[in-house]
Design a protein around this motif. Structure first.
Motif, PDB file in Angstrom:
ATOM      1  N   MET A 118       0.794  -1.218   0.096  1.00 32.44           N
ATOM      2  CA  MET A 118      -0.100   0.004   0.200  1.00 32.44           C
ATOM      3  C   MET A 118       0.978   1.349  -0.030  1.00 32.44           C
ATOM      4  O   MET A 118       0.495   2.367  -0.461  1.00 32.44           O
ATOM      5  CB  MET A 118      -0.850   0.108   1.296  1.00 32.44           C
ATOM      6  N   ARG A 119       1.963   1.115   0.413  1.00 27.57           N
ATOM      7  CA  ARG A 119       3.163   2.335   0.615  1.00 27.57           C
ATOM      8  C   ARG A 119       3.872   2.390  -0.903  1.00 27.57           C
ATOM      9  O   ARG A 119       4.648   3.132  -1.156  1.00 27.57           O
ATOM     10  CB  ARG A 119       4.054   2.345   1.617  1.00 27.57           C
ATOM     11  N   GLY A 120       3.471   1.576  -1.862  1.00 24.04           N
ATOM     12  CA  GLY A 120       4.116   1.651  -2.998  1.00 24.04           C
ATOM     13  C   GLY A 120       5.094   0.598  -3.197  1.00 24.04           C
ATOM     14  O   GLY A 120       5.931   0.528  -4.437  1.00 24.04           O
ATOM     15  N   GLY A 121       5.230  -0.404  -2.202  1.00 25.83           N
ATOM     16  CA  GLY A 121       6.319  -1.554  -2.255  1.00 25.83           C
ATOM     17  C   GLY A 121       5.627  -2.517  -3.400  1.00 25.83           C
ATOM     18  O   GLY A 121       4.638  -2.536  -3.649  1.00 25.83           O
ATOM     19  N   ASP A 122       6.481  -3.412  -3.840  1.00 25.02           N
ATOM     20  CA  ASP A 122       6.358  -4.340  -4.694  1.00 25.02           C
ATOM     21  C   ASP A 122       6.950  -5.863  -4.400  1.00 25.02           C
ATOM     22  O   ASP A 122       8.260  -5.936  -4.659  1.00 25.02           O
ATOM     23  CB  ASP A 122       6.500  -4.049  -6.193  1.00 25.02           C
ATOM     24  N   VAL A 123       6.180  -6.706  -3.859  1.00 22.63           N
ATOM     25  CA  VAL A 123       7.206  -7.853  -3.240  1.00 22.63           C
ATOM     26  C   VAL A 123       7.708  -8.776  -4.470  1.00 22.63           C
ATOM     27  O   VAL A 123       8.787  -9.366  -4.339  1.00 22.63           O
ATOM     28  CB  VAL A 123       6.125  -8.899  -2.395  1.00 22.63           C
ATOM     29  N   VAL A 124       7.048  -9.067  -5.467  1.00 24.67           N
ATOM     30  CA  VAL A 124       6.993  -9.776  -6.715  1.00 24.67           C
ATOM     31  C   VAL A 124       8.437  -9.236  -7.369  1.00 24.67           C
ATOM     32  O   VAL A 124       9.222  -9.793  -7.585  1.00 24.67           O
ATOM     33  CB  VAL A 124       5.838  -9.877  -7.504  1.00 24.67           C
ATOM     34  N   LYS A 125       8.328  -7.896  -7.446  1.00 25.87           N
ATOM     35  CA  LYS A 125       9.356  -7.211  -8.353  1.00 25.87           C
ATOM     36  C   LYS A 125      10.860  -7.232  -7.494  1.00 25.87           C
ATOM     37  O   LYS A 125      12.204  -7.724  -8.029  1.00 25.87           O
ATOM     38  CB  LYS A 125       9.326  -5.640  -8.436  1.00 25.87           C
ATOM     39  N   VAL A 126      10.725  -7.099  -6.108  1.00 25.02           N
ATOM     40  CA  VAL A 126      12.140  -7.078  -5.131  1.00 25.02           C
ATOM     41  C   VAL A 126      12.392  -8.479  -5.439  1.00 25.02           C
ATOM     42  O   VAL A 126      13.667  -8.960  -5.463  1.00 25.02           O
ATOM     43  CB  VAL A 126      11.800  -7.039  -3.652  1.00 25.02           C
ATOM     44  N   PHE A 127      11.506  -9.842  -5.374  1.00 23.77           N
ATOM     45  CA  PHE A 127      12.047 -11.213  -5.354  1.00 23.77           C
ATOM     46  C   PHE A 127      12.803 -11.512  -6.969  1.00 23.77           C
ATOM     47  O   PHE A 127      13.653 -11.914  -6.921  1.00 23.77           O
ATOM     48  CB  PHE A 127      10.674 -11.902  -5.479  1.00 23.77           C
ATOM     49  N   VAL A 128      12.198 -11.088  -8.124  1.00 25.18           N
ATOM     50  CA  VAL A 128      12.478 -11.219  -9.299  1.00 25.18           C
ATOM     51  C   VAL A 128      13.998 -10.507  -9.481  1.00 25.18           C
ATOM     52  O   VAL A 128      14.761 -11.128  -9.976  1.00 25.18           O
ATOM     53  CB  VAL A 128      11.728 -10.746 -10.643  1.00 25.18           C
ATOM     54  N   ASP A 129      14.188  -9.175  -8.931  1.00 26.43           N
ATOM     55  CA  ASP A 129      15.395  -8.630  -9.071  1.00 26.43           C
ATOM     56  C   ASP A 129      16.450  -9.075  -8.329  1.00 26.43           C
ATOM     57  O   ASP A 129      17.613  -9.404  -8.754  1.00 26.43           O
ATOM     58  CB  ASP A 129      15.281  -7.135  -8.693  1.00 26.43           C
ATOM     59  N   ALA A 206      -7.232 -14.383 -13.721  1.00 24.52           N
ATOM     60  CA  ALA A 206      -6.895 -13.098 -13.824  1.00 24.52           C
ATOM     61  C   ALA A 206      -5.458 -12.586 -12.925  1.00 24.52           C
ATOM     62  O   ALA A 206      -4.927 -11.877 -13.530  1.00 24.52           O
ATOM     63  CB  ALA A 206      -8.026 -12.281 -13.240  1.00 24.52           C
ATOM     64  N   LEU A 207      -5.424 -13.178 -11.871  1.00 24.08           N
ATOM     65  CA  LEU A 207      -4.473 -12.880 -11.173  1.00 24.08           C
ATOM     66  C   LEU A 207      -3.159 -13.474 -11.833  1.00 24.08           C
ATOM     67  O   LEU A 207      -1.892 -12.829 -11.741  1.00 24.08           O
ATOM     68  CB  LEU A 207      -4.421 -13.355  -9.693  1.00 24.08           C
ATOM     69  N   ILE A 208      -3.125 -14.476 -12.143  1.00 19.15           N
ATOM     70  CA  ILE A 208      -2.053 -15.152 -12.817  1.00 19.15           C
ATOM     71  C   ILE A 208      -1.425 -14.212 -14.230  1.00 19.15           C
ATOM     72  O   ILE A 208      -0.518 -14.073 -14.338  1.00 19.15           O
ATOM     73  CB  ILE A 208      -2.424 -16.835 -13.313  1.00 19.15           C
ATOM     74  N   THR A 209      -2.419 -13.896 -14.926  1.00 18.67           N
ATOM     75  CA  THR A 209      -2.330 -13.172 -16.272  1.00 18.67           C
ATOM     76  C   THR A 209      -1.681 -11.722 -15.642  1.00 18.67           C
ATOM     77  O   THR A 209      -0.407 -11.262 -16.290  1.00 18.67           O
ATOM     78  CB  THR A 209      -3.476 -12.662 -17.033  1.00 18.67           C
ATOM     79  N   GLU A 210      -1.982 -11.065 -14.716  1.00 19.81           N
ATOM     80  CA  GLU A 210      -1.432  -9.973 -14.422  1.00 19.81           C
ATOM     81  C   GLU A 210      -0.083 -10.145 -13.989  1.00 19.81           C
ATOM     82  O   GLU A 210       0.867  -9.277 -14.245  1.00 19.81           O
ATOM     83  CB  GLU A 210      -2.176  -9.320 -13.108  1.00 19.81           C
ATOM     84  N   LEU A 211       0.369 -11.114 -13.185  1.00 21.62           N
ATOM     85  CA  LEU A 211       1.579 -11.536 -12.701  1.00 21.62           C
ATOM     86  C   LEU A 211       2.500 -11.584 -13.980  1.00 21.62           C
ATOM     87  O   LEU A 211       3.577 -11.299 -14.214  1.00 21.62           O
ATOM     88  CB  LEU A 211       1.760 -12.947 -11.834  1.00 21.62           C
ATOM     89  N   CYS A 212       2.412 -12.483 -15.073  1.00 23.41           N
ATOM     90  CA  CYS A 212       2.863 -12.930 -16.247  1.00 23.41           C
ATOM     91  C   CYS A 212       3.041 -11.441 -17.023  1.00 23.41           C
ATOM     92  O   CYS A 212       4.325 -11.454 -17.775  1.00 23.41           O
ATOM     93  CB  CYS A 212       2.092 -14.002 -16.887  1.00 23.41           C
ATOM     94  N   GLU A 213       1.980 -10.856 -17.143  1.00 25.37           N
ATOM     95  CA  GLU A 213       2.238  -9.519 -17.975  1.00 25.37           C
ATOM     96  C   GLU A 213       3.039  -8.470 -17.263  1.00 25.37           C
ATOM     97  O   GLU A 213       3.838  -7.854 -18.009  1.00 25.37           O
ATOM     98  CB  GLU A 213       0.803  -8.883 -18.069  1.00 25.37           C
ATOM     99  N   ASN A 214       3.315  -8.581 -16.018  1.00 27.73           N
ATOM    100  CA  ASN A 214       3.890  -7.268 -15.466  1.00 27.73           C
ATOM    101  C   ASN A 214       5.296  -7.750 -14.773  1.00 27.73           C
ATOM    102  O   ASN A 214       6.248  -6.922 -14.476  1.00 27.73           O
ATOM    103  CB  ASN A 214       3.159  -6.799 -14.262  1.00 27.73           C
ATOM    104  N   TYR A 215       5.728  -9.168 -14.936  1.00 34.70           N
ATOM    105  CA  TYR A 215       7.024  -9.396 -14.400  1.00 34.70           C
ATOM    106  C   TYR A 215       7.815 -10.243 -15.476  1.00 34.70           C
ATOM    107  O   TYR A 215       7.191 -11.207 -15.976  1.00 34.70           O
ATOM    108  CB  TYR A 215       6.849 -10.066 -12.927  1.00 34.70           C
TER     109      TYR A 215
END
Length: 541
Positions: A118-129, A206-215
């Motif tokens: 909610m503060r602007g963080g992104d767990v998935v991005k941190v993980f992938v990076d 829907a959630l899976i698609t969002e993950l695949c599109e964005n990361y």
């Protein structure tokens, strides 16, 4: 912005009309040996070198969980939540709207993961990076029907849902009780959603698609084990279940292919039951799923390390183009709860020799690699009285990728109560044994490279003293000689649920009696009070 309801309705219509799958051309096999699952929850529930008790989530903690297995595993599987509420900025389920609803309905704030995003963080991005920096393949493991905390979805007076409810329950879940098997129940199996309904599957896609599109993911795992109830088997046919599940797999494969980057195939894995009956109940036709685009099959006993499963039979179902993995966990058996709540039970830890022996059997029966689940939970977590805790045995991991190395290590075979699954009834253990009765246990065993040598030892552990009880044991029909040494066969730093000397009985086991494949151990109760057997092991040094 694509409107969430329109997206789900469109996806549901597509899922309802999935065609049959045609065979595909041969494709490259997944190259990974050791897969490592990270449930994210361990970060804020365990005390570790990078987190003190009650300290909230910060992204450096997630990076540390990736760093600590760098160079020891090939692919890192992150479970970002429970497959219900994103741990990433989402248009499918906008988090500001979701957590406002949670606050209104349950009176609780987001947990520290929710607050971070909610503060602007992104767990998935941190993980992938971080995976890129540490040369680990980055997978998302997506829970398809998780049951955690749903017993509080409709709170009663006195219930205290806690902040975890925000990761488990959505407005859609609450407003559609017709999709839930039995809302009045407290059992996890009853509180998940019925996949017979198109919209239930569309929510996940829907959630899976969002993950695949964005990361920039290397792969995706579909987790059918959280929780392993998708259909009413009394009201659906096997063909019907398989058609739905194979169709969903084809849809996910299509999303992965459409969103791949740089021309590299994105790997698709499925975490599935290690028992054939479980595959049928869930509608998982592995051959058809591989034809639909599945690359990797991860055989799971839910929460436990087990050596006895339908591995050879499942290998025969899985085309050689798909990689097969055997999952191992931190626990071989759980005891009773010490206090009410989650993670308040005692548990018997998996040891180095058990990991190595399980991996050896996996490779011997055709597996391409192994996976680790809940490996972080050797650390302090949960309620009181469950220790002593320790750092996870990370030193075990490198050898698991080397079949030739572990094929020459000491062996520790075992049977434990472990997964109390609905597919084996009665369960293998615990098992009662009355006076003058006999029972038998089967162990699939694989010899080391140069064959078994010398003497091994068979042990039985009961729930009470064996004093005054006369037990005899046979291996493949040959009577064994009792011995007085009932100590742990190898150094074991984890005392939880280990047997007391008076609860154990042991026999010398000539290894010449053993064979590559099923071995039958027969136990006869010659005299004395009835006994309940809880654990069996065979050690060969």
């Amino acid at each position: 912005m694509l409107h969430r309801r329109h997206f789900i309705q469109t996806t549901a219509a597509a899922l309802a009309t999935v065609p049959f799958i045609r065979a595909q051309a041969p494709r490259a096999k997944a190259p990974f040996r050791v897969l490592y699952s990270n449930d994210t929850t361990n970060i804020t529930s365990c005390v570790s070198l990078f987190r003190q008790a009650r300290e909230p989530f910060r992204e450096g903690m997630l990076e540390a969980t990736v760093d600590e297995v760098a160079g020891k595993v090939d692919a890192h599987f992150l479970q970002p939540g429970l497959g219900m509420v994103p741990m990433w900025p989402s248009k499918v389920l906008p988090l500001a709207e979701h957590y406002a609803w949670i606050k209104e309905r349950y009176g609780v704030a987001p947990d520290s993961f929710g607050q971070y995003v909610m503060r602007g963080g992104d767990v998935v991005k941190v993980f992938v990076d971080r995976c890129r920096q540490t040369k680990q393949a980055a997978f998302i493991s997506f829970r398809l029907n998780d049951a955690h905390h749903k017993e509080y979805a409709d709170p009663k007076p006195g219930d205290k849902p806690g902040t975890s409810i925000g990761m488990s329950v959505t407005r859609h879940y609450v407003e559609h009780p017709e999709y839930v098997f039995n809302k009045a129940s407290k059992r996890g199996a009853d509180l998940v959603q019925n996949w017979l309904h198109d919209e239930v599957r569309a929510q996940k896609l829907a959630l899976i698609t969002e993950l695949c599109e964005n990361y920039d993911l290397d792969g995706l795992e579909l987790d059918y084990m959280r929780f392993y109830n998708f259909f009413d088997v009394e009201k659906t046919t096997l063909e019907q279940r398989q058609r739905i599940m194979t169709g969903f797999m084809q849809q996910v494969r299509g999303v992965l292919d459409r969103t791949q980057r740089g021309g590299h195939r994105r790997w698709l894995c499925a975490r599935v039951p290690c028992l054939s009956k479980g595959l049928d109940a869930l509608g998982l036709d592995l051959r058809a799923l591989v034809a639909a685009g599945l690359d990797m099959v991860n055989l799971s006993a839910s929460y436990f390390t087990t050596q006895q499963m339908d591995l050879a039979a499942i290998r025969a179902q899985v085309p050689e183009t798909a990689a097969l993995y055997v999952e191992m966990c931190h626990s071989t058996a759980n005891g009773g709860k010490l206090v009410p709540g989650y993670d308040t039970f005692t548990f018997r830890r998996t040891t180095q020799q058990q990991y190595e022996t399980t991996a050896h059997l996996a490779y011997a029966r055709g597996a391409d690699g192994v996976s680790l689940f809940n490996f972080a939970y050797y650390r302090e977590h949960g309620g009181p009285g469950r220790g002593p805790f320790a750092e996870p045995p990370f030193e075990v991991l490198p050898a698991l990728a080397k079949p030739q190395t572990i094929a020459n290590q000491p062996q520790h075979w075992f049977l434990a109560s472990g997964w109390n699954n609905p597919y084996v009834r009665p369960p293998v253990l615990p098992r009662g044994l009355n006076e003058k009765a006999k029972t038998s246990f089967e162990l699939d065993m694989a010899p080391p490279t140069r064959g078994w040598k010398g003497q091994g030892r068979l042990r039985l552990q009961a729930d009470a003293t064996l004093e005054g009880r006369n037990l005899e044991a046979r291996c493949n029909g040959t009577l064994l000689e009792s011995v007085s040494d009932v100590r742990e066969p190898f150094e074991n730093p984890y005392p939880s649920l280990l047997g007391l000397p008076e609860n154990l009985h042991a026999w010398s086991l000539p290894t010449a009696l053993l064979k590559n494949g099923p071995n039958i151990f027969e136990v006869r109760h010659l005299g004395g009070k009835p006994v309940t057997l809880e654990y069996l092991d065979v050690s060969i040094a």
